[in-house]
Design a protein around this motif. Structure first.
Motif, mmCIF file in Angstrom:
data_model
loop_
_atom_site.group_PDB
_atom_site.id
_atom_site.type_symbol
_atom_site.label_atom_id
_atom_site.label_comp_id
_atom_site.label_asym_id
_atom_site.label_seq_id
_atom_site.Cartn_x
_atom_site.Cartn_y
_atom_site.Cartn_z
ATOM 1 N N ILE A 15 13.589 -46.319 -20.527
ATOM 2 C CA ILE A 15 14.347 -45.259 -19.853
ATOM 3 C C ILE A 15 14.742 -45.769 -18.478
ATOM 4 C CG2 ILE A 15 14.275 -42.907 -18.932
ATOM 5 C CD1 ILE A 15 12.000 -42.360 -20.995
ATOM 6 N N VAL A 16 16.012 -45.621 -18.136
ATOM 7 C CA VAL A 16 16.499 -45.982 -16.810
ATOM 8 C C VAL A 16 16.901 -44.693 -16.107
ATOM 9 C CG1 VAL A 16 18.155 -47.331 -15.473
ATOM 10 C CG2 VAL A 16 17.313 -48.211 -17.662
ATOM 11 N N ALA A 17 16.271 -44.424 -14.977
ATOM 12 C CA ALA A 17 16.519 -43.187 -14.234
ATOM 13 C C ALA A 17 17.356 -43.479 -12.996
ATOM 14 C CB ALA A 17 15.197 -42.541 -13.835
ATOM 15 N N PHE A 18 18.290 -42.567 -12.703
ATOM 16 C CA PHE A 18 19.174 -42.678 -11.550
ATOM 17 C C PHE A 18 19.027 -41.421 -10.692
ATOM 18 C CE2 PHE A 18 21.371 -45.009 -15.018
ATOM 19 C CZ PHE A 18 21.387 -46.279 -14.456
ATOM 20 N N PRO A 19 18.066 -41.409 -9.771
ATOM 21 C CA PRO A 19 17.812 -40.193 -8.988
ATOM 22 C C PRO A 19 18.709 -40.009 -7.775
ATOM 23 C CG PRO A 19 16.210 -41.868 -8.432
ATOM 24 C CD PRO A 19 17.054 -42.442 -9.547
ATOM 25 N N HIS A 20 19.381 -41.090 -7.332
ATOM 26 C CA HIS A 20 20.079 -41.017 -6.044
ATOM 27 C C HIS A 20 21.546 -41.417 -6.094
ATOM 28 C CE1 HIS A 20 15.918 -41.598 -3.923
ATOM 29 N NE2 HIS A 20 16.158 -40.330 -4.212
ATOM 30 N N THR A 21 22.142 -41.483 -7.275
ATOM 31 C CA THR A 21 23.559 -41.858 -7.353
ATOM 32 C C THR A 21 24.486 -40.659 -7.215
ATOM 33 O OG1 THR A 21 23.592 -41.686 -9.770
ATOM 34 C CG2 THR A 21 23.031 -43.832 -8.831
ATOM 35 N N GLY A 22 23.944 -39.460 -7.238
ATOM 36 C CA GLY A 22 24.766 -38.248 -7.156
ATOM 37 C C GLY A 22 25.340 -38.011 -5.776
ATOM 38 N N THR A 23 26.505 -37.389 -5.754
ATOM 39 C CA THR A 23 27.151 -37.026 -4.482
ATOM 40 C C THR A 23 27.602 -35.561 -4.478
ATOM 41 O OG1 THR A 23 29.290 -37.827 -5.317
ATOM 42 C CG2 THR A 23 27.951 -39.383 -4.030
ATOM 43 N N ASP A 24 27.235 -34.808 -5.504
ATOM 44 C CA ASP A 24 27.630 -33.401 -5.573
ATOM 45 C C ASP A 24 26.784 -32.553 -4.622
ATOM 46 O OD1 ASP A 24 29.312 -34.228 -7.570
ATOM 47 O OD2 ASP A 24 28.120 -33.399 -9.216
ATOM 48 N N ILE A 25 27.458 -31.729 -3.837
ATOM 49 C CA ILE A 25 26.782 -30.810 -2.926
ATOM 50 C C ILE A 25 27.401 -29.426 -3.136
ATOM 51 C CG2 ILE A 25 26.264 -30.246 -0.522
ATOM 52 C CD1 ILE A 25 26.644 -33.194 0.158
ATOM 53 N N PRO A 26 26.630 -28.443 -3.589
ATOM 54 C CA PRO A 26 27.187 -27.102 -3.775
ATOM 55 C C PRO A 26 27.871 -26.614 -2.498
ATOM 56 C CG PRO A 26 25.007 -27.236 -4.761
ATOM 57 C CD PRO A 26 25.216 -28.511 -3.999
ATOM 58 N N ALA A 27 28.979 -25.913 -2.675
ATOM 59 C CA ALA A 27 29.785 -25.481 -1.529
ATOM 60 C C ALA A 27 28.983 -24.667 -0.523
ATOM 61 C CB ALA A 27 30.988 -24.680 -2.022
ATOM 62 N N ARG A 28 28.082 -23.820 -1.021
ATOM 63 C CA ARG A 28 27.309 -22.968 -0.114
ATOM 64 C C ARG A 28 26.389 -23.801 0.775
ATOM 65 N NH1 ARG A 28 22.087 -22.394 -1.502
ATOM 66 N NH2 ARG A 28 21.440 -23.068 -3.602
ATOM 67 N N ILE A 29 25.943 -24.943 0.273
ATOM 68 C CA ILE A 29 25.074 -25.815 1.063
ATOM 69 C C ILE A 29 25.908 -26.689 1.996
ATOM 70 C CG2 ILE A 29 23.433 -27.740 0.936
ATOM 71 C CD1 ILE A 29 22.434 -26.540 -1.713
ATOM 72 N N GLU A 30 27.000 -27.229 1.477
ATOM 73 C CA GLU A 30 27.854 -28.085 2.299
ATOM 74 C C GLU A 30 28.412 -27.328 3.503
ATOM 75 O OE1 GLU A 30 32.029 -30.216 1.519
ATOM 76 O OE2 GLU A 30 30.367 -31.124 0.385
ATOM 77 N N ALA A 31 28.633 -26.030 3.348
ATOM 78 C CA ALA A 31 29.176 -25.222 4.446
ATOM 79 C C ALA A 31 28.262 -25.221 5.664
ATOM 80 C CB ALA A 31 29.410 -23.797 3.970
ATOM 81 N N GLY A 32 26.976 -25.445 5.465
ATOM 82 C CA GLY A 32 26.034 -25.458 6.572
ATOM 83 C C GLY A 32 25.755 -26.844 7.124
#
Length: 273
Positions: A15-32
């Protein structure tokens, strides 16, 4: 699979896990947040693309698309530091690797928000890993969990000088059979590039949580210095980082990583003989 969690099942005991390649930030969080680029700066850029060959080896891959700035799925959910006495980031980071604040004053996640993010993103990611371990070990054979990472070559706040190219972690020989570490290390040595075992990065929460060699789960972490597959600019700005992924530029390290994953897979297979 969801819009942020992707699992690609394979038949090999790897199993190869990729825990940190994501760049998605929900809008409600990014707003802050202060700066969207800053919030994504510390991603393990392009690592999922660098290891795209993994499925050709029969590996299962598990990847979250959620940014580590939202929640770091490779941190202890209790909040306990993985590296006591050393600078690191937490479960829901409030600053970058360079110490820059992520949030506007008053928008930092509180205990309720942290728990909500854990329920929404952390728990499903680890449930997916657990399910794949159970699936691949259903016949009683061992499984290797390989946690794939990268970081800039120079981050003075986290470590001194230039990071070795290959940073192998098994938490001091605890999370996997020494033979697996030796096989991975041999592939790195063959590359002619620098490497270290249990240096600055000894394995994050994923490696330490799942690595139970006596029970047939061998976990190992690989932290790459980014210079092995992309050019690192002297000054990090929104205009210069991240640099684009170039398969030709990354070809030499890709060959080494193919040897690394092949060695990990073959170790698990050999233990089933």
């Amino acid at each position: 699979m969801t819009d942020w969690l992707t699992v690609t099942p394979g038949d090999a005991p790897l199993i190869v896990a990729f825990p940190h390649t994501g760049t998605d930030i929900p809008a409600r969080i990014e707003a802050g947040m202060i700066d969207p680029w800053r919030a994504r700066k510390d991603a393990d850029w392009w690592i999922d693309r660098l290891y795209a060959f993994a499925t050709e080896l029969g590996a299962t891959t598990v990847r979250t698309g959620i940014s580590r700035s939202v929640i770091d799925v490779n941190r202890d959910p209790s909040g306990q530091s993985l590296y006591p006495g050393m600078t690191t980031t937490g479960l829901c980071p409030t600053e970058t690797f360079d110490g820059e604040p992520l949030y506007q004053p008053g928008h930092e996640p509180d205990a309720v928000e942290i728990e909500a993010r854990r329920t929404e993103f952390f728990d499903p990611y680890h449930a997916a890993i657990t399910a794949q371990i159970e699936r691949l070990s259903a016949d009683g054979g061992p499984v290797v969990l390989y946690d794939a990472h990268s970081i800039r070559s120079y981050v003075p706040r986290l470590f001194d000088g230039q990071l070795p190219q290959f940073n192998i972690g098994d938490n001091g020989g605890v999370t996997c059979d020494p033979a697996l570490t030796s096989a991975v290390e041999a592939a790195c040595i063959a590359s002619g590039d620098t490497h270290v075992v249990n240096g600055r990065f000894k394995g994050g929460w994923t490696t330490r949580h799942y690595g139970r060699p006596a029970k047939g789960v061998h976990a190992i972490q690989m932290e790459l210095a980014c210079r092995g597959y992309v050019d690192e600019p002297s000054e990090m700005t929104a205009a210069t980082w991240p640099t684009p992924f170039d398969a030709a530029r990354a070809a030499p390290i890709t060959r080494t990583l193919r040897d690394v994953l092949t060695a990990a897979r073959d170790f698990a297979i050999s233990q089933r003989a």
